[in-house]
Motif scaffolding. Structure first.
Motif, mmCIF file in Angstrom:
data_model
loop_
_atom_site.group_PDB
_atom_site.id
_atom_site.type_symbol
_atom_site.label_atom_id
_atom_site.label_comp_id
_atom_site.label_asym_id
_atom_site.label_seq_id
_atom_site.Cartn_x
_atom_site.Cartn_y
_atom_site.Cartn_z
ATOM 1 N N ASN A 17 1.075 -2.596 5.341
ATOM 2 C CA ASN A 17 0.370 -1.327 5.542
ATOM 3 C C ASN A 17 -0.922 -1.212 4.738
ATOM 4 O OD1 ASN A 17 0.321 1.838 5.934
ATOM 5 N ND2 ASN A 17 0.282 1.468 3.723
ATOM 6 N N GLY A 19 -3.199 7.878 14.412
ATOM 7 C CA GLY A 19 -4.426 8.630 14.612
ATOM 8 C C GLY A 19 -4.895 9.100 13.249
ATOM 9 N N ASP A 75 -2.364 -7.686 -4.975
ATOM 10 C CA ASP A 75 -3.622 -7.525 -4.257
ATOM 11 C C ASP A 75 -3.460 -8.341 -2.988
ATOM 12 O OD1 ASP A 75 -6.102 -7.584 -3.132
ATOM 13 O OD2 ASP A 75 -7.171 -8.092 -4.985
ATOM 14 N N VAL A 76 -3.327 -7.658 -1.851
ATOM 15 C CA VAL A 76 -2.991 -8.381 -0.617
ATOM 16 C C VAL A 76 -4.101 -9.324 -0.162
ATOM 17 C CG1 VAL A 76 -1.334 -6.656 0.218
ATOM 18 C CG2 VAL A 76 -3.761 -6.504 0.914
ATOM 19 N N THR A 125 0.481 -1.710 9.983
ATOM 20 C CA THR A 125 -0.233 -0.450 10.185
ATOM 21 C C THR A 125 -1.636 -0.794 10.648
ATOM 22 O OG1 THR A 125 1.025 0.585 8.387
ATOM 23 C CG2 THR A 125 -0.909 1.763 9.199
ATOM 24 N N SER A 126 -1.877 -0.607 11.945
ATOM 25 C CA SER A 126 -3.226 -0.797 12.502
ATOM 26 C C SER A 126 -3.888 0.579 12.532
ATOM 27 C CB SER A 126 -3.125 -1.455 13.882
ATOM 28 O OG SER A 126 -4.373 -1.549 14.501
ATOM 29 N N LYS A 172 -9.020 -3.637 12.373
ATOM 30 C CA LYS A 172 -7.776 -3.068 12.902
ATOM 31 C C LYS A 172 -7.427 -3.677 14.262
ATOM 32 C CE LYS A 172 -6.632 -1.276 9.538
ATOM 33 N NZ LYS A 172 -5.310 -1.150 8.906
ATOM 34 N N ARG A 206 -1.951 -2.188 -6.084
ATOM 35 C CA ARG A 206 -2.619 -2.768 -7.254
ATOM 36 C C ARG A 206 -2.392 -1.951 -8.527
ATOM 37 N NH1 ARG A 206 -8.367 -2.859 -4.602
ATOM 38 N NH2 ARG A 206 -7.463 -0.842 -4.075
ATOM 39 N N SER A 207 -2.427 -0.631 -8.431
ATOM 40 C CA SER A 207 -2.385 0.204 -9.634
ATOM 41 C C SER A 207 -0.962 0.374 -10.173
ATOM 42 C CB SER A 207 -2.982 1.586 -9.320
ATOM 43 O OG SER A 207 -2.561 2.525 -10.278
ATOM 44 N N THR A 246 1.847 3.310 -2.632
ATOM 45 C CA THR A 246 1.798 4.317 -3.690
ATOM 46 C C THR A 246 1.272 5.648 -3.182
ATOM 47 O OG1 THR A 246 -0.375 3.457 -4.319
ATOM 48 C CG2 THR A 246 1.529 2.708 -5.611
ATOM 49 N N GLY A 284 -6.398 9.005 1.028
ATOM 50 C CA GLY A 284 -7.602 8.289 1.457
ATOM 51 C C GLY A 284 -8.411 9.100 2.455
ATOM 52 N N ILE A 310 0.035 6.789 3.928
ATOM 53 C CA ILE A 310 0.963 6.347 4.969
ATOM 54 C C ILE A 310 2.027 5.422 4.378
ATOM 55 C CG2 ILE A 310 1.129 4.906 7.037
ATOM 56 C CD1 ILE A 310 -1.549 6.143 7.955
ATOM 57 N N ILE A 326 -4.172 10.821 9.990
ATOM 58 C CA ILE A 326 -3.002 11.197 9.202
ATOM 59 C C ILE A 326 -3.504 11.709 7.853
ATOM 60 C CG2 ILE A 326 -0.843 10.360 8.204
ATOM 61 C CD1 ILE A 326 -0.975 10.155 11.306
ATOM 62 N N THR A 371 -3.821 11.836 4.472
ATOM 63 C CA THR A 371 -3.476 11.021 3.304
ATOM 64 C C THR A 371 -4.535 11.242 2.221
ATOM 65 O OG1 THR A 371 -4.795 9.129 4.026
ATOM 66 C CG2 THR A 371 -2.516 9.227 4.799
ATOM 67 N N TYR A 426 -14.424 -1.741 10.031
ATOM 68 C CA TYR A 426 -13.025 -1.320 9.944
ATOM 69 C C TYR A 426 -12.345 -1.437 11.317
ATOM 70 C CZ TYR A 426 -9.060 1.897 9.493
ATOM 71 O OH TYR A 426 -7.804 2.456 9.510
ATOM 72 N N GLY A 449 0.833 -1.210 0.000
ATOM 73 C CA GLY A 449 0.000 0.000 0.000
ATOM 74 C C GLY A 449 0.858 1.246 0.000
HETATM 75 P P1 NAP Z 1 -4.719 5.458 1.140
HETATM 76 O O1 NAP Z 1 -4.189 6.846 1.054
HETATM 77 O O2 NAP Z 1 -6.093 5.156 0.644
HETATM 78 O O3 NAP Z 1 -3.674 4.458 0.418
HETATM 79 C C1 NAP Z 1 -3.940 3.084 0.424
HETATM 80 C C2 NAP Z 1 -2.816 2.320 -0.253
HETATM 81 O O4 NAP Z 1 -3.109 0.918 -0.149
HETATM 82 C C3 NAP Z 1 -2.688 2.620 -1.722
HETATM 83 O O5 NAP Z 1 -1.330 2.491 -2.100
HETATM 84 C C4 NAP Z 1 -3.522 1.525 -2.378
HETATM 85 O O6 NAP Z 1 -3.111 1.326 -3.724
HETATM 86 C C5 NAP Z 1 -3.176 0.346 -1.466
HETATM 87 N N1 NAP Z 1 -4.163 -0.733 -1.439
HETATM 88 C C6 NAP Z 1 -5.498 -0.664 -1.187
HETATM 89 N N2 NAP Z 1 -6.064 -1.880 -1.291
HETATM 90 C C7 NAP Z 1 -5.064 -2.747 -1.619
HETATM 91 C C8 NAP Z 1 -5.001 -4.138 -1.889
HETATM 92 N N3 NAP Z 1 -6.112 -4.916 -1.853
HETATM 93 N N4 NAP Z 1 -3.801 -4.700 -2.191
HETATM 94 C C9 NAP Z 1 -2.686 -3.931 -2.244
HETATM 95 N N5 NAP Z 1 -2.674 -2.615 -2.003
HETATM 96 C C10 NAP Z 1 -3.853 -2.026 -1.704
HETATM 97 O O7 NAP Z 1 -4.700 4.929 2.665
HETATM 98 P P2 NAP Z 1 -3.940 5.495 3.971
HETATM 99 O O8 NAP Z 1 -4.787 6.523 4.581
HETATM 100 O O9 NAP Z 1 -2.528 5.779 3.654
HETATM 101 O O10 NAP Z 1 -4.025 4.187 4.903
HETATM 102 C C11 NAP Z 1 -2.993 3.219 4.853
HETATM 103 C C12 NAP Z 1 -3.101 2.330 6.083
HETATM 104 O O11 NAP Z 1 -3.097 3.139 7.261
HETATM 105 C C13 NAP Z 1 -4.383 1.502 6.148
HETATM 106 O O12 NAP Z 1 -4.078 0.220 6.684
HETATM 107 C C14 NAP Z 1 -5.260 2.282 7.113
HETATM 108 O O13 NAP Z 1 -6.173 1.455 7.777
HETATM 109 C C15 NAP Z 1 -4.212 2.830 8.060
HETATM 110 N N6 NAP Z 1 -4.623 4.023 8.800
HETATM 111 C C16 NAP Z 1 -4.812 5.231 8.168
HETATM 112 C C17 NAP Z 1 -5.150 6.342 8.927
HETATM 113 C C18 NAP Z 1 -5.279 7.714 8.303
HETATM 114 O O14 NAP Z 1 -5.560 8.659 9.063
HETATM 115 N N7 NAP Z 1 -5.068 7.898 7.039
HETATM 116 C C19 NAP Z 1 -5.328 6.239 10.308
HETATM 117 C C20 NAP Z 1 -5.165 5.001 10.905
HETATM 118 C C21 NAP Z 1 -4.788 3.898 10.147
HETATM 119 P P3 NAP Z 1 -4.050 0.581 -4.822
HETATM 120 O O15 NAP Z 1 -5.445 1.118 -4.642
HETATM 121 O O16 NAP Z 1 -3.427 0.884 -6.141
HETATM 122 O O17 NAP Z 1 -3.956 -0.896 -4.505
#
Ligand code: NAP
Length: 258
Positions: A91, A188, A64-65, A141-142, A161, A38-39, A15, A194, A18, A190, A192, A157, A13
């Motif tokens: 992650n 907490g 694809d994890v 990454t939880s 986690k 994936r992309s 690209t 997403g 986080i 972050i 991003t 979700y 994850g």
């Molecule tokens: P994000 O910006 O949406 O990025 C998600 C990444 O995961 C992308 O690179 C995406 O690329 C990849 N991904 C999604 N589904 C996948 C799959 N089936 N196989 C392989 N890769 C996959 O997300 P993020 O906010 O950085 O979150 C990343 C992690 O941090 C997650 O585990 C999330 O639960 C955790 N987290 C985030 C936050 C926050 O505040 N952002 C807080 C707590 C925890 P593709 O779509 O191309 O596969």
């Protein structure tokens, strides 16, 4: 101390968000970094950006994890590129909204497939390489959501986690004799790609609930992951560490009033 140059690191994850922040910290420290998602287009763009950061090699691996064979292929491709895997940052994760009233079996299955099974499959796929490293590191990454807090619309979700932490504790025991540590970062809020999709109101409300006053950056998570990957962190395993600017601390909104 805390040297990471030359370590072979795989970040799922990576690209965006986080995962990209974690990859950027390792790349800056001189590690060889395989980024997986994936992309293909996003992977290519991320490799170009990461290549400029450090002296290590950066490679892209599609995965694809949620698919165990895809995870095995990811581990094999990383090992073929670098000669081994020292660090796995599992992650990749998704956080679609689904209130309990309307959550479908598919909604639930998709989140568990990616967030829980994807974590387990990624770790399983890398085990042989991590053991061969003799200083193998797994960093999950939880989230604070689930293990510590809750938020309406994200019960599935939160369950996913928290499940990662249950997995982590037994994996840490099983893998300790092979010199592999397994730890989790609990971010907490972050900023991003997403999280940006949640909208400005959500982001502003979250910022108001954080004692530090702002959302975190992906690199804030990357710095902890990097420390956990060092040789010096060899005696830390099975632990979950919150990185949230103090967000889980206030007992009520009044605690933030001053
Ligand atoms: P994000 O910006 O949406 O990025 C998600 C990444 O995961 C992308 O690179 C995406 O690329 C990849 N991904 C999604 N589904 C996948 C799959 N089936 N196989 C392989 N890769 C996959 O997300 P993020 O906010 O950085 O979150 C990343 C992690 O941090 C997650 O585990 C999330 O639960 C955790 N987290 C985030 C936050 C926050 O505040 N952002 C807080 C707590 C925890 P593709 O779509 O191309 O596969």
């Amino acid at each position: 101390m805390f040297a990471l140059a030359g370590k072979n690191v795989l970040v799922t994850g990576a690209t965006k968000g986080i995962g990209y922040g974690i990859a950027a910290v390792f790349a800056t420290a001189g590690a060889n970094v395989a980024i997986a998602a994936r992309s293909q287009a996003d992977l290519d763009a991320a490799v170009s950006r990461l290549d400029a950061l450090g002296s290590g090699r950066i490679v892209a691996v599609t995965v694809d994890v949620a698919d165990p064979q895809s995870c095995r292929d990811m581990a094999a491709a990383t090992a073929a590129a670098f000669g081994g895997i020292d660090v796995l940052c599992a992650n990749a994760g998704i956080f679609p909204e689904a209130p309990l009233d309307t959550m479908t079996p598919d909604d639930l299955a998709t989140v568990l497939d990616v967030n829980v099974k994807g974590t387990v499959y990624s770790v399983q796929a890398c085990l042989e390489q991590l053991a061969a490293s003799r200083a193998g590191r797994v960093i999950l990454t939880s989230s604070i959501t689930g293990p510590v807090t809750g938020f309406p619309g994200w019960s599935h979700y939160g369950a996913s986690k928290a499940a990662q932490l249950g997995f982590m504790r037994t994996a840490a025991i099983e893998l300790a004799p092979r010199g592999i540590t397994v730890n989790a970062v609990l971010p907490g809020n972050i900023l991003t790609e997403g999280l940006r999709d949640m909208g400005e109101d959500y982001l502003a409300g979250m910022a108001r609930s954080i004692p530090a006053g702002t959302l975190g950056t992906p690199e804030d998570i990357g710095h902890l992951a990097a420390f956990l990957a060092t040789d010096e962190a060899r005696y830390i395993t099975g632990q979950s560490i919150v990185v949230d600017g103090g967000q889980i601390l206030p007992e009520s909104l009044d605690a933030l009033a001053g």
